[in-house]
Design a protein around this motif. Structure first.
Motif, PDB file in Angstrom:
ATOM      1  N   THR A 105       1.054  -1.212  -0.272  1.00  0.00           N
ATOM      2  CA  THR A 105       0.055   0.367   0.088  1.00  0.00           C
ATOM      3  C   THR A 105       1.292   1.478   0.325  1.00  0.00           C
ATOM      4  OG1 THR A 105      -0.061   0.025   2.426  1.00  0.00           O
ATOM      5  CG2 THR A 105      -2.000  -1.139   1.234  1.00  0.00           C
ATOM      6  N   ASN A 106       1.922   1.254  -0.227  1.00  0.00           N
ATOM      7  CA  ASN A 106       3.530   1.814  -0.738  1.00  0.00           C
ATOM      8  C   ASN A 106       3.440   2.375   1.108  1.00  0.00           C
ATOM      9  OD1 ASN A 106       4.253   3.335  -2.652  1.00  0.00           O
ATOM     10  ND2 ASN A 106       3.540   5.311  -2.608  1.00  0.00           N
ATOM     11  N   LYS A 107       3.323   2.043   2.045  1.00  0.00           N
ATOM     12  CA  LYS A 107       3.150   2.734   3.195  1.00  0.00           C
ATOM     13  C   LYS A 107       5.351   2.294   3.233  1.00  0.00           C
ATOM     14  CE  LYS A 107      -0.860   2.668   5.486  1.00  0.00           C
ATOM     15  NZ  LYS A 107      -1.653   2.101   6.894  1.00  0.00           N
ATOM     16  N   VAL A 108       6.151   3.461   3.631  1.00  0.00           N
ATOM     17  CA  VAL A 108       7.483   2.857   3.693  1.00  0.00           C
ATOM     18  C   VAL A 108       7.669   2.116   5.505  1.00  0.00           C
ATOM     19  CG1 VAL A 108       9.933   4.230   4.716  1.00  0.00           C
ATOM     20  CG2 VAL A 108       8.617   5.506   3.400  1.00  0.00           C
ATOM     21  N   MET A 109       8.751   1.292   5.124  1.00  0.00           N
ATOM     22  CA  MET A 109       8.821   0.166   5.787  1.00  0.00           C
ATOM     23  C   MET A 109      10.051   0.442   6.595  1.00  0.00           C
ATOM     24  SD  MET A 109       7.578  -3.438   4.443  1.00  0.00           S
ATOM     25  CE  MET A 109       8.842  -3.568   2.701  1.00  0.00           C
ATOM     26  N   ARG A 110       9.745   1.019   7.640  1.00  0.00           N
ATOM     27  CA  ARG A 110      11.214   1.504   8.678  1.00  0.00           C
ATOM     28  C   ARG A 110      11.433   0.592   9.599  1.00  0.00           C
ATOM     29  NH1 ARG A 110       7.071   5.594   8.174  1.00  0.00           N
ATOM     30  NH2 ARG A 110       7.288   7.965   7.320  1.00  0.00           N
ATOM     31  N   ARG A 111      10.948   0.394   9.627  1.00  0.00           N
ATOM     32  CA  ARG A 111      10.795  -0.785  10.876  1.00  0.00           C
ATOM     33  C   ARG A 111      12.270  -1.805  10.086  1.00  0.00           C
ATOM     34  NH1 ARG A 111       6.945  -4.941  13.839  1.00  0.00           N
ATOM     35  NH2 ARG A 111       5.638  -2.720  13.528  1.00  0.00           N
ATOM     36  N   VAL A 112      11.890  -1.843   8.717  1.00  0.00           N
ATOM     37  CA  VAL A 112      13.167  -2.704   7.491  1.00  0.00           C
ATOM     38  C   VAL A 112      14.510  -2.145   7.889  1.00  0.00           C
ATOM     39  CG1 VAL A 112      13.951  -3.753   5.565  1.00  0.00           C
ATOM     40  CG2 VAL A 112      11.079  -4.321   6.942  1.00  0.00           C
ATOM     41  N   LEU A 113      14.039  -1.460   7.568  1.00  0.00           N
ATOM     42  CA  LEU A 113      15.352   0.489   7.561  1.00  0.00           C
ATOM     43  C   LEU A 113      16.438  -0.255   8.856  1.00  0.00           C
ATOM     44  CD1 LEU A 113      13.888   3.354   5.803  1.00  0.00           C
ATOM     45  CD2 LEU A 113      15.898   1.937   5.478  1.00  0.00           C
ATOM     46  N   ARG A 114      15.437   0.242   9.839  1.00  0.00           N
ATOM     47  CA  ARG A 114      15.544  -0.271  11.580  1.00  0.00           C
ATOM     48  C   ARG A 114      16.433  -1.053  11.511  1.00  0.00           C
ATOM     49  NH1 ARG A 114      11.187   2.337  13.351  1.00  0.00           N
ATOM     50  NH2 ARG A 114      10.182   0.749  13.390  1.00  0.00           N
ATOM     51  N   GLN A 115      16.455  -2.227  11.077  1.00  0.00           N
ATOM     52  CA  GLN A 115      16.843  -3.700  10.948  1.00  0.00           C
ATOM     53  C   GLN A 115      17.838  -3.724  10.293  1.00  0.00           C
ATOM     54  OE1 GLN A 115      13.307  -5.988   9.796  1.00  0.00           O
ATOM     55  NE2 GLN A 115      12.162  -6.394  11.812  1.00  0.00           N
ATOM     56  N   GLN A 116      18.188  -3.327   9.151  1.00  0.00           N
ATOM     57  CA  GLN A 116      18.980  -3.437   8.600  1.00  0.00           C
ATOM     58  C   GLN A 116      20.182  -2.565   9.073  1.00  0.00           C
ATOM     59  OE1 GLN A 116      17.892  -2.316   4.470  1.00  0.00           O
ATOM     60  NE2 GLN A 116      16.883  -5.070   4.318  1.00  0.00           N
ATOM     61  N   PHE A 117      20.053  -1.450   9.726  1.00  0.00           N
ATOM     62  CA  PHE A 117      21.252  -0.571   9.940  1.00  0.00           C
ATOM     63  C   PHE A 117      21.115  -0.971  10.779  1.00  0.00           C
ATOM     64  CE2 PHE A 117      22.961   3.508  11.575  1.00  0.00           C
ATOM     65  CZ  PHE A 117      23.837   3.947  10.233  1.00  0.00           C
ATOM     66  N   SER A 118      20.744  -1.583  12.276  1.00  0.00           N
ATOM     67  CA  SER A 118      20.833  -1.770  13.549  1.00  0.00           C
ATOM     68  C   SER A 118      22.171  -2.372  12.801  1.00  0.00           C
ATOM     69  CB  SER A 118      19.890  -2.697  14.036  1.00  0.00           C
ATOM     70  OG  SER A 118      19.641  -1.286  14.501  1.00  0.00           O
ATOM     71  N   GLN A 119      21.915  -4.207  11.918  1.00  0.00           N
ATOM     72  CA  GLN A 119      23.152  -5.117  11.872  1.00  0.00           C
ATOM     73  C   GLN A 119      24.274  -4.504  11.072  1.00  0.00           C
ATOM     74  OE1 GLN A 119      20.519  -7.465   8.760  1.00  0.00           O
ATOM     75  NE2 GLN A 119      19.144  -8.030  10.787  1.00  0.00           N
TER      76      GLN A 119
END
Length: 739
Positions: free
Chosen positions: A718-732
């Protein structure tokens, strides 16, 4: 109750130092201690004491650490020695090693301990043994028997009603959180100002000092004096011609004046609008408009060290309603007032009543609003959350039970009335018969540390970023904090090492972690002086609260099983919000939540872990609201400002990332450029521009820690930015510049 035994020795402690190999206590040598900068004579004495403790209690037990922390370590010894002893003792312990253990004798003297010794068998039956062993049973009792628990605690806190409630709790389908104290009338400010069986008019209730007056004696105010000051302001408020229930804002530092004004507004039947003194004109304006404030109390300047930071001018730029302006330090204002605004002296002179003339409190139904606070949501517009007449007693009850605040205590917590902990400090202190200690200046200075010593503070509240600065600058060195009985901590995720350091400043008094929300009016998960306390962890649900960790299927996992997931709350929370003034409360907190035992659970939005030792640990927000330095802010608010910084920016995503080793979230901005060929531009300069804009337009305390680039942002269907994915990737990815 969290276990303090070593049931999981194969697991390494979850803390910042886990990667460092420390020797076990029996392997520590004289040269090891000397290498930390300890004189030989002192090192020999320490080693002898250590050997005796190990002989009596073993080399790796909680009791060993307890004795080391009390008999070996002192604030003036190198912190590296404290670390050597703590990590050496718990080298193979597993998760959640207890940094503090309750003493049975002291436990009997706590508020809860005395209550349980008096009524434990009546309340808990054959389950009752002693305050420490039975605390978890008492917490469960507070959830399963809310009517009995809350009647008991309100009686203990000397709460009286002008009209008695029909019952303690009424449950019905139209109120998912229940109706508390239906039919009752009271005024929480009246309770703060009234003598009772535990407090008289000559008791000290306020202790303060202005920054720069650090060598002067602390100033003090009795209950009688505070009451007179509040009465005078309440009488003056009546001359403004406002209808009862009108909203009146406060945008001031947390000092004696703001406390007096706060109590006067509530006493006179008006509604406080809480605005932090760090906010920009735009943020002030937003809150004034949402609350429909009719007047505002403010200060001409905020004095911090040698700086005079304009405050009144920001209020004017926000196009505020009529302002009552208090001089910062001088007896007269140092700025010209806008037409229609009033100086503090002229405001007080509007009434002919003297300070000694009683002001009769406006007694209101408990559901009446007393305070409007704001909490940022994912919409980008701050949620206007009302405190009712009940909420102050939730705050006070948390202080009574979990921080053990009582008569004789002196409570300090650097905060502001713009945040929940400002009103919390007022009520948790005064409703429990304690004194409130206020330092009008920066809490990051040696002046503040000296004030804690001179005021003889017994309960010191902090946020982790303050502790980090203290530890880095060593500004607390040389000051005696031995009067402290416990610390409180809230606002951000804390770190093990920083809080080990903090405990060591007061000869290892416990840190009571405290997590809740503006909409809760207090905490839902915290600690207790009747339980072992582990660093950066919560030992119990707050009294009257039940916690549920949701599994991947969206349903609660087994209550006593370890796991991690979004946290849900049992809906029946005394003092919690039932409305939001500018949003749909049910949609925010209840819609779509699972039904459990016939009740719809309440959404909170944080991700929590329940450890195998029975403790809870926070893992940040499940939604896109960040927590920066104890201030909740939505990603959208930040992104709107960052998107306008450079014409080549297509879009940004603002995420909060916990640093390696734990601690408060760091702000990271992910940037997508319109022209990918320009994506290699100077990101350092861009970060400077982001910081400048955010600090000017949103909050001067916000700081971008890193800027990274991506060709596009991850999005849902639905075109919502998945900030949670970014958080997970950046934390790793750690602290690198690429995802």
């Amino acid at each position: 109750m969290p276990e303090s035994s070593n049931n999981h020795a194969h697991q390494k402690p979850k803390n910042a130092m886990a990667a460092v190999e420390y020797k076990g206590l029996t392997s520590i040598t004289l040269s090891d201690i000397e290498a930390l900068g300890v004189d030989t004579g002192v090192a020999i004495d320490l080693l002898q004491k250590l050997a005796g403790i190990v002989s009596d209690y073993g080399a790796a037990t909680p009791q060993t650490w307890q004795r080391i922390s009390q008999d070996v370590l002192a604030p003036d010894l190198p912190f590296s020695l404290h670390q050597m002893m703590y990590y050496g003792c718990y080298k193979d312990f597993g998760p959640d090693p207890p940094a503090w253990l309750p003493d049975p004798g002291c436990a009997m003297l706590t508020n809860v301990g005395k209550l349980l010794e008096k009524r434990g068998k009546e309340l808990l039956g054959s389950k009752y043994k002693d305050p420490i062993s039975s605390f978890s049973d008492f917490q469960e009792f507070s959830v399963s028997n809310p009517e009995v628990y809350w009647k008991t605690v309100l009686d203990e806190m000397n709460v009286s009603f002008s009209i008695l409630p029909e019952c303690i709790l009424r449950e019905d389908q139209s109120h998912p959180g229940g109706q508390w104290l239906p039919g009752a009338h009271l005024n929480p400010a009246r309770h703060c100002l009234s003598p009772n069986r535990d407090r008289n008019l000559n008791d000290i209730v306020l202790i303060w000092r202005n920054e720069g007056d650090d060598e002067a004696p602390v100033e003090k105010m009795t209950l009688k004096e505070l009451r007179s000051e509040v009465w005078a302001v309440a009488h003056a408020l009546e001359t403004l011609g406002l209808s009862k229930g009108s909203a009146i804002a406060i945008d001031m530092p947390m000092d004696v004046y703001s406390v007096v004004v706060y109590l006067a507004i509530v006493l006179a039947g008006y509604v406080v609008v809480s605005i932090a003194d760090s906010f920009s004109p735009n943020e002030i304006s937003t809150r004034l408009k949402i609350s429909k404030a009719k007047a505002i109390f403010t200060q001409d300047f905020v004095v911090r060290g040698k700086k005079r930071i304009p405050l009144y001018s920001r209020v004017v730029d926000a196009q505020s309603p009529m302002a009552i302006v208090i001089p910062s330090r001088a007896s007269a204002l140092s700025t010209k007032l806008r037409y229609g605004d009033i100086s503090w002296q002229d405001f007080l002179a509007r009434t002919k009543e003297s300070k000694e003339v009683q002001f009769d409190s406006v007694e209101q139904p408990v559901e009446a609003i007393t305070n409007i606070l704001f909490s940022s949501g994912t919409t980008g517009t701050p949620k206007a959350i009302p405190m009712t007449g009940i909420t102050p007693f939730k705050a006070a009850a948390d202080g009574w039970c979990h921080m053990d605040i009582r008569k004789g205590d002196i409570v300090a917590w650097p905060t502001n009335l713009g945040w929940m902990m400002g009103p919390w400090l007022v009520y948790a202190s005064l409703l429990n018969g304690a004194s409130m200690a206020l330092y009008n200046g920066s809490p990051l200075s040696s002046g503040f540390a000296k004030f804690i010593q001179d005021a003889k503070v017994t309960m010191l509240g902090v946020i982790p970023s303050i502790v980090r600065t203290w530890k880095t600058t060593n500004c607390t060195a040389g000051f005696d904090w031995s009067t402290i009985r416990c610390f409180g901590s809230t606002g951000e995720a804390s770190s093990v090492d920083e809080y080990l350091w903090l405990m060591g400043r007061a000869r290892y008094k416990p840190v009571i972690e405290y997590c809740g929300g503006t909409e809760i009016g207090g905490g839902f998960v915290t600690g207790s002086l009747l339980q072992p306390q582990a660093l950066a962890a919560f030992s119990t649900a707050a009294m009257g609260c039940s916690l549920f960790i949701l599994g991947e299927d969206g349903l609660p996992i087994t209550s006593d099983a370890p796991g991690i997931g979004e946290l849900a709350l049992g809906p029946l929370i005394f003092g919690a919000s039932s409305t939001v003034l500018n949003a749909d409360h049910y949609k925010i907190y209840f819609k779509g939540m699972p039904i459990w035992n016939g009740k719809r659970l309440r959404r909170h939005g944080d991700v929590f872990e329940r450890t195998c030792g029975g403790y809870y640990r926070a893992h940040g927000r499940a939604d896109d609201t960040m927590n920066l330095g104890g201030i909740k802010v939505s990603s959208l608010e930040i992104e709107r400002i960052c998107n306008a910084v450079d014409d080549n920016i297509l879009e940004t995503a603002a995420i909060g990332v916990p640093p390696v080793g734990g601690g408060p979230e760091k702000l990271v901005i992910v940037v997508v450029f319109k022209d990918s060929d320009k994506s290699k531009q100077n990101l350092g300069a861009l970060m400077t521009s982001f910081n400048s804009s955010l600090q000017k337009k949103l909050n001067p305390l916000f700081k971008v820690s890193n800027v990274v680039t991506l060709p596009s942002l991850p999005r849902t269907a639905t075109n919502k930015v998945m900030r949670r994915v970014l958080r997970q990737q950046f934390s790793q990815a750690g602290r690198g510049s690429r995802l």
